[in-house]
Scaffold this motif. Structure first.
Motif, PDB file in Angstrom:
ATOM      1  N   VAL A   1      40.830  62.736   8.637  1.00 35.35           N
ATOM      2  CA  VAL A   1      40.201  61.512   9.131  1.00 35.35           C
ATOM      3  C   VAL A   1      41.020  60.943  10.286  1.00 35.35           C
ATOM      4  O   VAL A   1      42.247  60.842  10.195  1.00 35.35           O
ATOM      5  N   LEU A   2      40.343  60.560  11.360  1.00 32.71           N
ATOM      6  CA  LEU A   2      40.946  59.802  12.460  1.00 32.71           C
ATOM      7  C   LEU A   2      40.361  58.404  12.433  1.00 32.71           C
ATOM      8  O   LEU A   2      39.137  58.240  12.387  1.00 32.71           O
ATOM      9  N   ILE A   3      41.218  57.396  12.464  1.00 28.25           N
ATOM     10  CA  ILE A   3      40.769  56.003  12.465  1.00 28.25           C
ATOM     11  C   ILE A   3      41.163  55.383  13.797  1.00 28.25           C
ATOM     12  O   ILE A   3      42.354  55.258  14.107  1.00 28.25           O
ATOM     13  N   LEU A   4      40.170  55.023  14.598  1.00 27.45           N
ATOM     14  CA  LEU A   4      40.394  54.361  15.879  1.00 27.45           C
ATOM     15  C   LEU A   4      40.318  52.849  15.666  1.00 27.45           C
ATOM     16  O   LEU A   4      39.307  52.328  15.199  1.00 27.45           O
TER      17      LEU A   4
ATOM     18  N   VAL B   1      35.675  60.681  12.168  1.00 30.35           N
ATOM     19  CA  VAL B   1      36.273  59.597  12.944  1.00 30.35           C
ATOM     20  C   VAL B   1      35.620  58.293  12.496  1.00 30.35           C
ATOM     21  O   VAL B   1      34.392  58.177  12.494  1.00 30.35           O
ATOM     22  N   VAL B   2      36.446  57.327  12.094  1.00 33.46           N
ATOM     23  CA  VAL B   2      35.968  55.972  11.799  1.00 33.46           C
ATOM     24  C   VAL B   2      36.394  55.106  12.973  1.00 33.46           C
ATOM     25  O   VAL B   2      37.589  54.900  13.200  1.00 33.46           O
ATOM     26  N   ASP B   3      35.427  54.610  13.719  1.00 25.82           N
ATOM     27  CA  ASP B   3      35.679  54.010  15.027  1.00 25.82           C
ATOM     28  C   ASP B   3      35.368  52.513  15.019  1.00 25.82           C
ATOM     29  O   ASP B   3      34.206  52.109  14.972  1.00 25.82           O
ATOM     30  N   TYR B   4      36.437  51.711  15.104  1.00 28.88           N
ATOM     31  CA  TYR B   4      36.290  50.262  15.193  1.00 28.88           C
ATOM     32  C   TYR B   4      36.399  49.760  16.627  1.00 28.88           C
ATOM     33  O   TYR B   4      36.327  48.552  16.860  1.00 28.88           O
TER      34      TYR B   4
ATOM     35  N   THR C   1      37.065  55.060  22.988  1.00 30.16           N
ATOM     36  CA  THR C   1      36.206  56.084  22.387  1.00 30.16           C
ATOM     37  C   THR C   1      35.898  57.191  23.388  1.00 30.16           C
ATOM     38  O   THR C   1      35.881  58.379  23.029  1.00 30.16           O
ATOM     39  N   GLU C   2      35.667  56.826  24.630  1.00 30.52           N
ATOM     40  CA  GLU C   2      35.425  57.841  25.651  1.00 30.52           C
ATOM     41  C   GLU C   2      36.611  58.799  25.770  1.00 30.52           C
ATOM     42  O   GLU C   2      36.439  60.026  25.840  1.00 30.52           O
ATOM     43  N   VAL C   3      37.827  58.234  25.789  1.00 32.91           N
ATOM     44  CA  VAL C   3      39.034  59.063  25.895  1.00 32.91           C
ATOM     45  C   VAL C   3      39.189  59.947  24.661  1.00 32.91           C
ATOM     46  O   VAL C   3      39.454  61.152  24.764  1.00 32.91           O
ATOM     47  N   ALA C   4      39.024  59.348  23.479  1.00 31.47           N
ATOM     48  CA  ALA C   4      39.204  60.098  22.226  1.00 31.47           C
ATOM     49  C   ALA C   4      38.153  61.190  22.077  1.00 31.47           C
ATOM     50  O   ALA C   4      38.463  62.316  21.656  1.00 31.47           O
TER      51      ALA C   4
ATOM     52  N   ARG D   1      31.943  64.278  12.337  1.00 27.46           N
ATOM     53  CA  ARG D   1      31.106  63.107  12.003  1.00 27.46           C
ATOM     54  C   ARG D   1      31.797  61.854  12.544  1.00 27.46           C
ATOM     55  O   ARG D   1      32.845  61.457  12.043  1.00 27.46           O
ATOM     56  N   TRP D   2      31.195  61.277  13.563  1.00 26.42           N
ATOM     57  CA  TRP D   2      31.777  60.126  14.259  1.00 26.42           C
ATOM     58  C   TRP D   2      31.021  58.876  13.825  1.00 26.42           C
ATOM     59  O   TRP D   2      29.843  58.715  14.138  1.00 26.42           O
ATOM     60  N   VAL D   3      31.702  57.987  13.109  1.00 28.18           N
ATOM     61  CA  VAL D   3      31.047  56.806  12.543  1.00 28.18           C
ATOM     62  C   VAL D   3      31.468  55.569  13.335  1.00 28.18           C
ATOM     63  O   VAL D   3      32.629  55.150  13.310  1.00 28.18           O
ATOM     64  N   HIS D   4      30.522  54.982  14.035  1.00 28.04           N
ATOM     65  CA  HIS D   4      30.756  53.768  14.821  1.00 28.04           C
ATOM     66  C   HIS D   4      30.595  52.545  13.908  1.00 28.04           C
ATOM     67  O   HIS D   4      29.538  52.320  13.333  1.00 28.04           O
TER      68      HIS D   4
END
Length: 318
Positions: free
Chosen positions: A135-138, A205-208, A214-217, A233-236
């Motif tokens: 998991v990646l958490i932004l 990816v859990v994206d806050y 997000t563009e860079v990642a 699976r990219w979750v906004h």
């Protein structure tokens, strides 16, 4: 009763008299014990949340802890304007009341449940996280990001990469369960290289953040994956860095990226209530931590403009 009342968008609420709630059929009059001040509350009070119907006046507050007339201590959430939880009393549909187990603190529940539910829904309902996955958490340094780390670990994530800007908060994340901490507070090339090294083969990816980070990642991960066809699976969840992204079409062709949103509308009311019950049941043993600052509801104007450390949640008590 006394309540925090918003009479103009863009202005802090004021502590003043407000009509007593009158429960409709199927509703329960709950005495509020604590209510968290979090971004969802602020956007609702500002009229900028996507669910806002611009009704004024309104009482802010999306969730809280209270007591029923039978003295049962409950959590409640999913409130709709104009009747929020920053008041002495609120009328709540009975099926939205979640009894709280003994031994859990009112302040902790009021502070933690909103970011915890946000993370729980993203990880379970939307990402369908499986044990052992990466998991990646932004945006991991905020309340919700920190909860996402703890809950991903609770759910059996194999590796957790936490990315954020606040250096002081970032340094604390390994103690919450993060395996890797990546600073976003540097140039794009460095961020991309670090994310690729730590999370190139992430499953979720859990994206806050959204926006430019997000563009860079997204560019970094889709270019560095060992197996481009392995689904990401990219979750906004939030848009703390901006409401939109530029998405090159080639990104969707060169890697298998599954974009999903998590929030009101993408999760059913029944799913939201189930998440509340799941988390309430786990609270005594989950070991979730959150930094809190308790303030009386009468000081809501000061609370609204208080400069608190990253990751600290203000809780208002009537």
């Amino acid at each position: 009763m006394r309540a925090a009342v918003v009479t103009a968008f863009g202005q802090p609420p004021r502590y003043q008299q407000y009509p007593d709630p009158r429960p409709a059929e199927g509703e329960v009059l709950v005495r509020v014990l604590a209510a968290g001040l979090h971004p969802r509350v602020r956007s609702g009070a500002a009229g900028t949340h996507y669910t806002s119907d611009q009704t004024l006046p309104l009482v802010p507050g999306f969730d809280g802890v209270g007591r029923t007339p039978e003295n049962t201590r409950v959590f409640f959430g999913g409130l709709k304007a104009p009747n929020g939880s920053m008041a002495e009393y609120i009328a709540i549909p009975a099926d939205q009341l979640v009894p709280l187990p003994d031994g859990v603190d009112d302040i902790m529940v009021a502070a933690a449940m909103n970011p915890a539910v946000s993370a729980w829904l993203a990880l379970t309902h939307r990402a369908e996280l499986k044990p052992g996955e990466h998991v990646l958490i932004l945006g991991a340094t905020g309340n919700a990001g920190q909860m996402a780390i703890q809950l991903a670990r609770l759910l059996g994530a194999g590796t957790i990469t936490a990315a954020g800007r606040n250096a002081q908060a970032l340094a604390k994340l390994p103690a919450l369960g993060a395996d890797h901490a990546v600073s976003l507070d540097t140039d794009d090339d460095t961020v991309a290289r670090r994310l690729a090294q730590a999370a190139a083969n992430a499953d979720v990816v859990v994206d806050y953040l959204w926006g430019h980070p997000t563009e860079v990642a997204l560019a970094a991960l889709t270019s560095a994956r060992t197996d481009a066809a392995h689904r990401l699976r990219w979750v906004h969840v939030g848009a703390m860095a901006g409401p939109t992204i530029a998405l090159p079409g080639a990104t969707l062709r060169k890697a298998d990226v599954d974009f999903r949103g998590s929030g009101q509308g993408s999760v059913s009311p029944a799913g939201m209530r189930a998440a509340h019950r799941d988390l309430a049941d786990r609270l005594p043993t989950a070991g979730l931590t959150i930094d809190t600052l308790t303030m009386p509801l009468r000081d809501v104007e000061s609370a609204w403009t208080a400069n608190t450390p990253t990751g600290t949640r203000i809780v208002l008590v009537p």
